[in-house]
Scaffold this active site. Structure first.
Site, PDB file in Angstrom:
ATOM      1  N   THR A 324       0.847  -1.190   0.000  1.00  0.00           N
ATOM      2  CA  THR A 324       0.000   0.000   0.000  1.00  0.00           C
ATOM      3  C   THR A 324       0.880   1.237   0.000  1.00  0.00           C
ATOM      4  OG1 THR A 324      -1.730   1.225   1.191  1.00  0.00           O
ATOM      5  CG2 THR A 324      -0.203  -0.074   2.535  1.00  0.00           C
ATOM      6  N   HIS A 376       2.152 -11.622  14.319  1.00  0.00           N
ATOM      7  CA  HIS A 376       3.208 -12.200  15.157  1.00  0.00           C
ATOM      8  C   HIS A 376       2.919 -13.662  15.517  1.00  0.00           C
ATOM      9  CE1 HIS A 376       6.806 -12.174  17.292  1.00  0.00           C
ATOM     10  NE2 HIS A 376       6.620 -11.172  18.152  1.00  0.00           N
TER      11      HIS A 376
END
Length: 405
Positions: A324, A376
């Site tokens: 992006t 994560h």
């Protein structure tokens, strides 16, 4: 006249329903085959429903804003049209004639009783004889009545203008507007909120010296455009650097499915594009097989389709990693949200000249911040930081892409 049903086509996979956004035709409009009748907005794309044949739009059964499903009838199309049908009926003609006679009668005044000087006086005071009701006993208009009527008209107009100005100023100051959220934006909000609430998302940052890329574009940009018919932009460098990093760190290109990790042996890069309907992420399929010119051409094609609401479900399906570019809007730094079910997203930002260390000295360099947001649960610090460092190295020294080092 035979009628044909205007039907909602089969909606794309995983799309349950849609919303009627715009009827391009009104009841009674004459249609040609393939004329676009109505737009249906789904969670992914806008579907255009064309006319199946020539005819007339007979009936609209579903209005704008209503929800529809596959196979639902939207309206009726008359497949033949009689061109001999008169456009204006006799009643309408008679009504027009009556109106014309009434207008003539209302505007009739005793013109013979008005002399040349009086007619000039009326013209100077910008009024009409028929609007002045007070006349003297001889049916002649008098100057005092004309002056009084003109002053009353001006005062009334001034009061009306003042009232309208006051009302308009009040409305502008305190006005509100409510519009329904588009299905795409509602779906995007739902997905982003889900990503935020269901992933252990972290963001790591780095900065990159863009001088090498800028120099290449400046030196070879004109030749590149002449040969390939498309400009050499920054995005092709970003895509190439990302693909190289994903090859070295496959966890960043993977995703979580339940209690399983799905490793993708292909590189489908989603490119975030701003459109009038909202943010969409069309796919560069098999980006590792594309040349720089192929990437630039594909991105241009997807951007034009996105702004014209012509993206298909195939253009938006899939994707293993997203890029992006907030820099096109001037963003200096951000923490992009993951595009589920992907596990990572790269945010690139505006290039700014900043004082930085170069060969033991301070120099003014075109620097850009990189931001890698990742899940994560799947990606550890080693992989995330290493992936971002690889992207940085490839952008600062594009020769690494050629030498595979």
């Amino acid at each position: 006249m035979n009628n044909i049903h205007i039907v909602v086509p089969d909606l794309p996979e995983s799309v349950v329903d849609g919303t009627v956004t715009t009827w391009h035709k009104k009841i009674g409009d004459i249609l040609k085959q393939d004329d676009v009748l109505v737009d249906i907005e789904t969670d992914k794309v806008v579907l255009e429903i064309p006319a199946a044949s020539d005819g007339v739009l007979e009936k609209i059964l579903v209005t704008e804003g209503e929800t529809v499903t596959s196979g639902q009838v939207l309206g009726l199309l008359g497949c033949t049209y009689d061109n001999t049908t008169p456009i204006t009926s006799n009643d309408q003609k008679n009504k027009n004639i009556s109106c014309e006679k009434g207008a003539v009668f209302q505007n009739t005044v005793n013109i013979q009783a008005i002399g040349p000087s009086m007619r000039r006086f009326i013209s100077e005071n910008d009024t009409e004889p028929a609007k002045i009701k007070e006349k003297d006993f001889s049916q002649n208009l008098i100057q005092s009545n004309i002056k009084r009527h003109a002053s009353q008209t001006i005062s009334a107009q001034d009061e009306l203008i003042a009232e309208q100005t006051s009302t308009t100023a009040t409305l502008i100051k305190r006005s509100e507007m409510r519009i329904p959220m588009s299905r795409l934006r509602a779906r995007m909000a739902e997905r982003l909120l889900k990503a935020k609430n269901t992933t252990a998302m972290l963001t790591t940052f780095n900065e990159v010296n863009m001088q090498s890329v800028i120099s290449i574009r400046k030196e070879h940009g004109e030749t590149f455009e002449k040969r390939h018919g498309v400009r050499l932009g920054f995005m092709s460098f970003y895509v190439k650097a990302v693909v190289e990093a994903l090859k070295r760190y496959p966890e960043v290109n993977a995703c979580i499915d339940g209690l399983e990790i799905v490793y993708h042996n292909y590189f489908d890069i989603s490119i975030a594009i701003s459109t009038p309907r909202g943010l969409v992420t069309p796919i560069l399929s098999d980006a590792n097989t594309l040349s720089m010119s192929d990437i630039e051409k594909k991105i241009k094609e997807l951007s034009l389709k996105g702004r014209a609401n012509k993206l298909t479900v195939e253009d938006l399906t899939g994707g293993t990693f997203t890029i992006t570019n907030g820099g096109v809007f001037g963003s200096l730094m951000s923490t992009p949200l993951i595009n589920p079910p992907q596990s990572a997203i790269l945010g690139i930002h505006v290039i700014k000249d900043r004082p930085s260390a170069l060969n033991g000295a301070v120099a003014l360099l075109p620097m850009m911040y990189l931001a890698l947001s990742y899940d994560h649960r799947l990606i550890d610090g080693r992989e995330s930081v290493g992936c971002l460092a690889t992207i940085k190295d490839c952008l600062e020294d594009p020769n690494r892409l050629l030498l595979d080092i």
